[in-house]
Design a protein around this motif. Structure first.
Motif, PDB file in Angstrom:
ATOM      1  N   GLU A 166     -15.782  10.852 -16.509  1.00 53.41           N
ATOM      2  CA  GLU A 166     -16.982  10.012 -16.462  1.00 53.41           C
ATOM      3  C   GLU A 166     -17.582   9.958 -15.056  1.00 53.41           C
ATOM      4  O   GLU A 166     -18.564   9.250 -14.820  1.00 53.41           O
ATOM      5  CB  GLU A 166     -16.651   8.599 -16.941  1.00 53.41           C
ATOM      6  CG  GLU A 166     -16.186   8.551 -18.399  1.00 53.41           C
ATOM      7  CD  GLU A 166     -15.812   7.159 -18.836  1.00 53.41           C
ATOM      8  OE1 GLU A 166     -15.753   6.253 -17.981  1.00 53.41           O
ATOM      9  OE2 GLU A 166     -15.580   6.972 -20.044  1.00 53.41           O
ATOM     10  N   GLY A 167     -16.966  10.671 -14.115  1.00 51.16           N
ATOM     11  CA  GLY A 167     -17.494  10.739 -12.764  1.00 51.16           C
ATOM     12  C   GLY A 167     -17.068   9.617 -11.850  1.00 51.16           C
ATOM     13  O   GLY A 167     -17.629   9.449 -10.764  1.00 51.16           O
ATOM     14  N   ILE A 168     -16.059   8.852 -12.244  1.00 50.83           N
ATOM     15  CA  ILE A 168     -15.556   7.760 -11.418  1.00 50.83           C
ATOM     16  C   ILE A 168     -14.468   8.289 -10.491  1.00 50.83           C
ATOM     17  O   ILE A 168     -13.525   8.954 -10.937  1.00 50.83           O
ATOM     18  CB  ILE A 168     -15.001   6.617 -12.286  1.00 50.83           C
ATOM     19  CG1 ILE A 168     -16.116   6.048 -13.176  1.00 50.83           C
ATOM     20  CG2 ILE A 168     -14.397   5.508 -11.421  1.00 50.83           C
ATOM     21  CD1 ILE A 168     -15.630   5.052 -14.197  1.00 50.83           C
ATOM     22  N   VAL A 169     -14.586   7.998  -9.202  1.00 50.47           N
ATOM     23  CA  VAL A 169     -13.626   8.469  -8.205  1.00 50.47           C
ATOM     24  C   VAL A 169     -12.520   7.433  -8.049  1.00 50.47           C
ATOM     25  O   VAL A 169     -12.767   6.306  -7.612  1.00 50.47           O
ATOM     26  CB  VAL A 169     -14.310   8.717  -6.847  1.00 50.47           C
ATOM     27  CG1 VAL A 169     -13.297   9.272  -5.848  1.00 50.47           C
ATOM     28  CG2 VAL A 169     -15.483   9.673  -7.008  1.00 50.47           C
ATOM     29  N   GLN A 170     -11.300   7.828  -8.405  1.00 46.61           N
ATOM     30  CA  GLN A 170     -10.158   6.914  -8.383  1.00 46.61           C
ATOM     31  C   GLN A 170      -9.150   7.364  -7.324  1.00 46.61           C
ATOM     32  O   GLN A 170      -8.735   8.526  -7.329  1.00 46.61           O
ATOM     33  CB  GLN A 170      -9.466   6.899  -9.754  1.00 46.61           C
ATOM     34  CG  GLN A 170     -10.389   6.565 -10.908  1.00 46.61           C
ATOM     35  CD  GLN A 170      -9.764   6.878 -12.255  1.00 46.61           C
ATOM     36  OE1 GLN A 170      -8.924   7.772 -12.379  1.00 46.61           O
ATOM     37  NE2 GLN A 170     -10.169   6.148 -13.281  1.00 46.61           N
ATOM     38  N   PRO A 171      -8.750   6.491  -6.406  1.00 44.69           N
ATOM     39  CA  PRO A 171      -7.725   6.873  -5.417  1.00 44.69           C
ATOM     40  C   PRO A 171      -6.369   7.060  -6.092  1.00 44.69           C
ATOM     41  O   PRO A 171      -6.026   6.328  -7.025  1.00 44.69           O
ATOM     42  CB  PRO A 171      -7.716   5.699  -4.450  1.00 44.69           C
ATOM     43  CG  PRO A 171      -8.231   4.537  -5.244  1.00 44.69           C
ATOM     44  CD  PRO A 171      -9.209   5.094  -6.225  1.00 44.69           C
ATOM     45  N   THR A 172      -5.614   8.058  -5.625  1.00 41.89           N
ATOM     46  CA  THR A 172      -4.270   8.272  -6.166  1.00 41.89           C
ATOM     47  C   THR A 172      -3.202   7.580  -5.326  1.00 41.89           C
ATOM     48  O   THR A 172      -2.067   7.425  -5.776  1.00 41.89           O
ATOM     49  CB  THR A 172      -3.935   9.775  -6.228  1.00 41.89           C
ATOM     50  OG1 THR A 172      -3.895  10.298  -4.889  1.00 41.89           O
ATOM     51  CG2 THR A 172      -4.958  10.532  -7.050  1.00 41.89           C
ATOM     52  N   GLY A 173      -3.555   7.227  -4.094  1.00 42.99           N
ATOM     53  CA  GLY A 173      -2.595   6.567  -3.214  1.00 42.99           C
ATOM     54  C   GLY A 173      -1.691   7.509  -2.463  1.00 42.99           C
ATOM     55  O   GLY A 173      -0.775   7.066  -1.771  1.00 42.99           O
ATOM     56  N   VAL A 174      -1.936   8.834  -2.547  1.00 42.03           N
ATOM     57  CA  VAL A 174      -1.089   9.788  -1.833  1.00 42.03           C
ATOM     58  C   VAL A 174      -1.917  10.515  -0.781  1.00 42.03           C
ATOM     59  O   VAL A 174      -3.140  10.671  -0.915  1.00 42.03           O
ATOM     60  CB  VAL A 174      -0.426  10.810  -2.786  1.00 42.03           C
ATOM     61  CG1 VAL A 174       0.438  10.100  -3.811  1.00 42.03           C
ATOM     62  CG2 VAL A 174      -1.474  11.657  -3.483  1.00 42.03           C
TER      63      VAL A 174
END
Length: 320
Positions: A166-174
């Motif tokens: 959906e084009g949402i940028v989500q941090p992975t935390g790494v």
């Protein structure tokens, strides 16, 4: 069966045997080397991170702030924006995502090169500073590496994010050190990232789309192969790609070569290039063709380079 029929069948079988030998259908990857078959662009300006889509090759020219496309009409400019500093490309459905390293943004383009969206922060509001690498997965998402601001005395730190369908940028935390290339390995649900100044590749387990764990060293280039004569002291792994058989292609920037490494980390082939700083690579429609971007040197802009085509005879599956 009529003698003429038997003769015709024998002739057909002979022709098929010759074709099989010509195209090495039964030869393994390690014994079937790539050779340079064309120069796609003889004069490019810091070309990087090529991608293939619908019979066309797309690549960035960092020092010209533009995205190029090579199709039946030759090399043409698709899009340009002053100050962008494009470093990577990735397709999401019919849209092309451009990582603008210098303007700290992701730009989404239509098929015709019009801007449809601009992203400057992730879903938590953290700025996407210095985006430089992207890799698609099989879920319609894209892994992104952007660099955190740093002093000039140490290597940059890369933050990995996930752009969902959906084009949402989500941090992975790494995070990773001095990121070069990034690629998804579907057959064992993992993500590989090159750490250039560390001269190594690190591996993450992909627990779910955008969920990474278990960072560890996959290979150190010094343990895979000896350094070639005259190698740049700043040489290290850059762009990455995995073919349909699970073999890993590593751009060894500063060493004039691409390394082909098996799933277990064994060296299968060294593809030599005529320019030292190999920045990126991509497969064509089939993974018996690769396109390689390389730069002559980084001492003075505009960092001229070229785009090459390499081919191996044996054809595998359609590249992802």
């Amino acid at each position: 069966m009529h003698p003429k029929t038997l003769l015709a069948l024998a002739l057909i079988m002979g022709i098929l045997s010759l074709i099989a030998i010509q195209y090495d259908f039964f030869i393994s990857t390690g014994n079937n080397p790539f050779i340079q078959t064309a120069i796609v662009n003889t004069s490019s300006y810091y070309p990087d991170n090529p991608v293939w889509k619908d019979k066309a090759l797309y690549y960035t020219e960092y020092t010209r702030d533009r995205v190029m496309v090579r199709d039946g009409r030759g090399n043409t400019e698709l899009w340009r924006e002053s100050g962008c500093g494009p470093r990577a490309l990735a397709f999401s459905s019919d849209k092309l995502l451009v990582a603008c390293h210098d303007s700290d943004s992701l730009v989404e383009l239509s098929a015709g090169g019009a801007i449809t969206r601009r992203i400057t922060a992730d879903c938590e509001g953290t700025a996407l500073t210095g985006p430089r690498e992207m890799a698609r997965d099989d879920h319609g998402g894209i892994y992104l590496v952007n660099t955190v601001p740093h002093s000039g005395t140490r290597s940059p730190v890369g933050r990995i994010s996930y752009i969902n369908s959906e084009g949402i940028v989500q941090p992975t935390g790494v995070t990773v050190n001095d990121p070069g290339g990034i690629t998804v390995v579907p057959r064992n649900n993992s993500l590989l990232v090159s750490e250039k100044s560390e001269n190594r590749l690190v591996k993450f387990d992909v627990k779910a789309a955008g969920v990474l764990a278990g960072k560890r060293v996959f290979i150190r280039l010094s343990e895979v192969t000896a350094a070639p004569e005259g190698m740049d002291r700043n040489a290290g792994p850059d762009g990455l790609a995995v073919d349909s058989g699970g073999d890993l292609f590593v751009c060894h920037s500063g060493a004039s070569r691409v390394l082909v490494i098996g799933p277990e980390g064994d060296l299968l082939q060294i593809i030599k290039t005529s320019l030292p700083n190999v920045t990126g690579l991509a497969f064509g429609r089939l993974d018996n063709v690769i396109y390689v971007t390389a730069v002559s040197g980084f001492s003075e802009p505009p960092y001229t380079g070229a785009v090459f085509e390499y081919t191996r005879k044996r054809t595998r599956q359609v590249a992802r």
